[in-house]
Design an enzyme around this catalytic site. Structure first.
Site, PDB file in Angstrom:
ATOM      1  N   ASN B 241      -4.327  -3.470   5.165  1.00 34.45           N
ATOM      2  CA  ASN B 241      -3.637  -2.070   5.664  1.00 34.45           C
ATOM      3  C   ASN B 241      -2.140  -2.146   5.664  1.00 34.45           C
ATOM      4  O   ASN B 241      -1.382  -3.248   6.222  1.00 34.45           O
ATOM      5  CB  ASN B 241      -3.738  -1.717   6.913  1.00 34.45           C
ATOM      6  CG  ASN B 241      -3.191  -0.426   7.321  1.00 34.45           C
ATOM      7  OD1 ASN B 241      -2.697   0.361   6.471  1.00 34.45           O
ATOM      8  ND2 ASN B 241      -3.200   0.095   8.548  1.00 34.45           N
ATOM      9  N   CYS B 242      -1.268  -1.704   4.528  1.00 37.30           N
ATOM     10  CA  CYS B 242      -0.009  -1.854   4.177  1.00 37.30           C
ATOM     11  C   CYS B 242       0.729  -0.642   4.411  1.00 37.30           C
ATOM     12  O   CYS B 242       2.021  -0.490   4.154  1.00 37.30           O
ATOM     13  CB  CYS B 242       0.313  -2.119   2.797  1.00 37.30           C
ATOM     14  SG  CYS B 242      -0.919  -3.415   2.211  1.00 37.30           S
TER      15      CYS B 242
END
Lengths: 124, 428
Positions: B241-242
């Site tokens: 998850n960026c």
């Protein structure tokens, strides 16, 4: 149930038209949400969450939402979700409008937006 | 399931001719690490830099932060299903390089986020400014698509953490802490008078740059399930998850989940911590319904008196959070939800995109819309250009003198929804 996508993302129109009916509009993120609200009042229900993705409403210009025909009946849950989503989006846009992104960044936002529904559309 | 965590305190990191830990110093053989990470043909070049607490250094855009760990005893290896076989982990002994971390950076998409300042006012908002960071700067081969680029950077970080962790294998820990979960029946028999509490851990699972993996499985494709808390400590859950830097859970957060830590602290004294229910945050509303039904069903089946629910990310997870909360409350189980807020820059707006009167016990990790001015740093590791194109920034947010004016949401971990930060608000 007849299902289709309401979107302002040209990549969704280009890549997903063979899987699902696409209603493409060249309008803002917020106007896409409002268009979906109109549809909900006309008896359609939300199939995906309007605030899909963690990108902020004043960050990404693109939004794609899958809706389905609900036999002309008003779906209250959909209405609640789309209304609070519009409220949330307006809160962000009030503080700061979406920047004028360059072409490359716009493409990236399109890729993220399509990735949120692509798999789903192919499985529906 | 019983796990011993052997904590080796790292007070400095340096480059050296051999990767090893000696007297609290982590020495990194830069060439060896670069060679290992460069094995991925999708990466054109890899560089490694060090960033220490107090330095005038800015790291951005940060993708993930990972704590180096190694299995010393017991089945499986670190990051099962990704770097190690899919053996069930969480038992035996794991050594940890406490105070060290691998940080990955990469310009996967043009708009970016994720700032770690190692000093100055920004440093107070991220727990990672207190760590001795080994930073990977990865450049993709030409024309690499965003999906492959994200995967390459994610794996690079995990590989580096595993590589550094192995240096801890034969080092005597400074402290050994034991965590134990009994089977449900044994636990209830052992603590018949304590309230039974479970933890509902919501995982971001929506699409590119929004994913989490459970034993290597994309969390979009799971139905809610039960895990022993110690499985998390061996890397059973990793982050892909960026997006939404302030409130995403990095792999470091999953390894060091503070809710798990605190529940263990009170376990057997004030409460009986019976386990973790993991669930996802999908885009499809039917998935949200199914997953929240299942998390409520599992909580009911466990027979718990209360649950703590944490969410991850902005916007639609608020709906998952409220669905989980209300459905579990309606089973007669008390809930506490942990979230952050987007209350506008003045803090006066509605904080969440969803709400319900049953959500009457809320822990907040702060207002992500609050503005902060970050001074220029002597050195930037990563890519400085995205400063103008960063979430919570705005046109001209990177000033000529190098200062940046942004919302807290640009800072990695600033309003982390596991509570792994200092921000909160209290109401009485």
């Amino acid at each position: 149930m007849k299902k289709f996508v309401i979107t302002n993302n040209p990549l969704v129109k280009e890549k997903l038209s063979e899987y699902i009916e696409i209603n493409y509009f060249d309008i803002t993120y917020l106007d896409i949400l409002k268009k979906v609200r109109d549809k909900v009042h006309k008896g359609y229900k939300l199939l995906t969450h309007p605030l899909s993705g963690s990108l902020k409403p004043n960050e990404t210009p693109y939004k794609s939402i899958i809706i389905g025909h609900n036999n002309d009946k008003l779906d209250m849950e959909s209405l609640m979700i789309i209304e609070s989503s519009i409220q949330t989006a307006e809160k962000f846009i009030k503080d700061k409008n979406t920047p004028n992104w360059n072409e490359k960044i716009l493409k990236d936002f399109q890729v993220i937006d399509i990735s949120l529904i692509e798999q789903l559309v192919k499985e529906l | 399931m019983r796990l011993e965590l052997g904590k080796i305190n790292i007070k400095d990191v340096q480059f050296g001719s051999e990767t090893k830990v000696e007297n609290g110093v982590l020495y990194v053989n830069k060439e060896e690490l670069i060679t290992l990470i460069s094995e991925d043909e999708n990466l054109k070049s890899v560089d490694v830099e060090l960033a220490k607490p107090g330095e005038s250094v800015r790291i951005m855009p940060v993708k993930d932060v990972i704590e180096p760990r190694v299995k010393v005893e017991g089945p499986g290896g670190i990051f099962p299903g990704v770097l190690s076989k899919v053996d069930t982990v969480g038992t035996g002994r794991t050594n940890v390089l406490k105070g060290a971390a691998v940080v990955t950076t990469g310009k996967i998409v043009g708009f970016q986020e994720g700032i770690i300042d190692m000093s100055g006012p920004g440093a107070d908002y991220t727990p990672f400014s207190k760590l001795n960071n080994v930073v990977l700067v990865c450049e993709p081969k030409d024309g690499l698509k965003q999906h492959e680029h994200e995967a390459a950077v994610r794996l690079a970080g995990l590989k580096a953490a595993k590589y550094l962790g192995e240096a801890a294998k034969n080092v005597e820990p400074d402290e050994v802490k034991t965590y134990e979960s009994l089977s449900l029946l044994e636990s209830v028999n052992k603590y018949p008078n304590l309230p039974k509490v479970a933890y509902v851990l919501m995982l971001q699972s929506q699409g590119l740059l929004h994913d989490t993996y459970v034993y290597g499985v994309d969390a979009k494709q799971i139905v809610p399930s039960i895990m022993y808390p110690t499985e998390l400590m061996d890397g059973a859950i990793i982050s892909g998850n960026c997006v939404s830097a302030c409130d995403k859970n990095t792999t470091y957060h999953h390894l060091n989940n503070p809710i798990v830590e605190d529940l263990f602290e009170k376990h057997g004294k004030e409460l009986n911590f019976v386990g973790v229910i993991i669930t996802n945050e999908n885009v499809y509303l039917a998935d949200k319904q199914r997953s929240s039904n299942w998390s409520a069903k599992l909580a009911e089946y466990l027979g718990v008196d209360g649950v703590i629910i944490s969410q991850e990310g902005f916007g639609n997870p608020d709906t998952d959070l409220i669905m989980n909360c209300t459905k579990i409350e309606k089973k007669g189980i008390k809930t506490v939800i942990v979230t952050d807020e987007y209350a506008g820059r003045d803090g006066a707006s509605q904080s969440l995109a969803d709400a319900d009167p049953l959500a009457n016990a809320v822990v907040t990790a702060g207002n992500a819309n609050e503005i902060i001015k970050l001074p220029a740093m002597d050195k930037v590791i990563g890519h400085v250009e995205p400063a103008n194109t960063i979430a919570g920034g705005f046109d001209g947010s990177l000033n000529e003198d190098g200062t940046i004016e942004v919302e807290l949401q640009a800072i990695t971990g600033a309003t982390n929804e596991l509570g792994f930060s200092k921000l909160t608000a209290k109401g009485y």
